[in-house]
Design a protein around this motif. Sequence first.
Motif, mmCIF file in Angstrom:
data_model
loop_
_atom_site.group_PDB
_atom_site.id
_atom_site.type_symbol
_atom_site.label_atom_id
_atom_site.label_comp_id
_atom_site.label_asym_id
_atom_site.label_seq_id
_atom_site.Cartn_x
_atom_site.Cartn_y
_atom_site.Cartn_z
ATOM 1 N N ILE A 191 0.859 -1.192 0.000
ATOM 2 C CA ILE A 191 0.000 0.000 0.000
ATOM 3 C C ILE A 191 0.890 1.235 0.000
ATOM 4 O O ILE A 191 1.730 1.403 0.891
ATOM 5 N N TYR A 192 0.690 2.091 -0.979
ATOM 6 C CA TYR A 192 1.513 3.286 -1.087
ATOM 7 C C TYR A 192 0.848 4.469 -0.377
ATOM 8 O O TYR A 192 -0.270 4.371 0.116
ATOM 9 N N PHE A 239 -1.611 -4.967 -4.775
ATOM 10 C CA PHE A 239 -0.867 -3.714 -4.855
ATOM 11 C C PHE A 239 -1.847 -2.554 -4.945
ATOM 12 O O PHE A 239 -2.725 -2.552 -5.806
ATOM 13 N N VAL A 240 -1.699 -1.567 -4.059
ATOM 14 C CA VAL A 240 -2.558 -0.382 -4.035
ATOM 15 C C VAL A 240 -1.678 0.846 -4.253
ATOM 16 O O VAL A 240 -0.795 1.121 -3.439
ATOM 17 N N ASN A 241 -1.935 1.565 -5.318
ATOM 18 C CA ASN A 241 -1.120 2.727 -5.653
ATOM 19 C C ASN A 241 -1.541 3.940 -4.817
ATOM 20 O O ASN A 241 -2.409 3.849 -3.959
ATOM 21 N N ARG A 242 -0.978 5.088 -5.126
ATOM 22 C CA ARG A 242 -1.159 6.289 -4.314
ATOM 23 C C ARG A 242 -2.551 6.901 -4.475
ATOM 24 O O ARG A 242 -3.124 6.880 -5.546
ATOM 25 N N GLY A 243 -3.041 7.489 -3.366
ATOM 26 C CA GLY A 243 -4.256 8.285 -3.400
ATOM 27 C C GLY A 243 -5.548 7.515 -3.568
ATOM 28 O O GLY A 243 -6.519 8.072 -4.074
ATOM 29 N N VAL A 244 -5.602 6.264 -3.124
ATOM 30 C CA VAL A 244 -6.813 5.451 -3.269
ATOM 31 C C VAL A 244 -7.734 5.699 -2.075
ATOM 32 O O VAL A 244 -7.284 5.780 -0.935
ATOM 33 N N LEU A 245 -9.046 5.817 -2.361
ATOM 34 C CA LEU A 245 -10.049 6.052 -1.316
ATOM 35 C C LEU A 245 -10.791 4.757 -1.007
ATOM 36 O O LEU A 245 -11.362 4.136 -1.901
#
Length: 199
Positions: free
Chosen positions: A34-35, A52-58
Motif C-alpha cells: 500500500i503506497y 498492490f494499491v497505488n497512491r491516493g486510493v479512497l
Amino acid sequence: MRFVTIVQASAFAPVWLRVLLLMAAGAKVWGAGIYSGCYFGSKDVTMGLGTFVNRGVLFDGTAPITLGKQVAVGHRVQFVTSTHEIGPSSGRGGRVLDGPIVIGDGCWIGAGAIILPGVTVGKGASSRRAQWSPATASRTGSTRGCPRAVSATSTPPRPCAERLPGVRRRPHGSRRRETVKWWHSRPRRSRRGRRPSGR
C-alpha cells in the motif's frame, strides 16, 4: 482509525510500517503493498496476498471492501460503499444506503476508476477509467458487476475484450508500416519563377 489513517498516508512512512499500522487498527491487509496518500474510512478492509494499491486510493469503509489476491489498483481509484436514496424534490439526498464491494483475484482496477456500492468484479477482470455500479453493470454481461476475465473501458463500463489464458492481443498500431526516407518527407520546391542558372 483516524490517527492511523493520517500517519499511514504520509509519504515518509515505509510500506511495511503502513501495513503494520493498518493491521494494528484491525484491517486485514497482510501481504499487500500500500503506497502513500490512501484514505481508509474504517478497518473493514480485506486485501489478499500480493495485492498492490497505488497512491491516493479512497476506501470509503461504510461497508466491507474485499480485494482478492494479486489485485492491482491504480492511483486515485475510489471504492465508494455509501450512497443515498433519491428523495423528494425538496431534498434529493434521502436515506443513506451502504453496499459491500468485492474485487476478485487477479483483477486490475485502472487509475481513476470509481467502484460504487454493491459491485462485485469477477476474477481476472480489468477496467480502465470506468465507473462500476450495479445499475450499469448489467451492460457488461453481469447484473452485479463485471464477469470474470473481461476487460472493460468507459463509463458505464462495457466489455471491449475477453481475456483468455495463453492468448496475447496485438498491440494497437502494430502493423508494419512502409519505411519513409527523410528526403521523401521534404516538400518539393516549385520550378516556376526560378531564374535560369548563369544569368
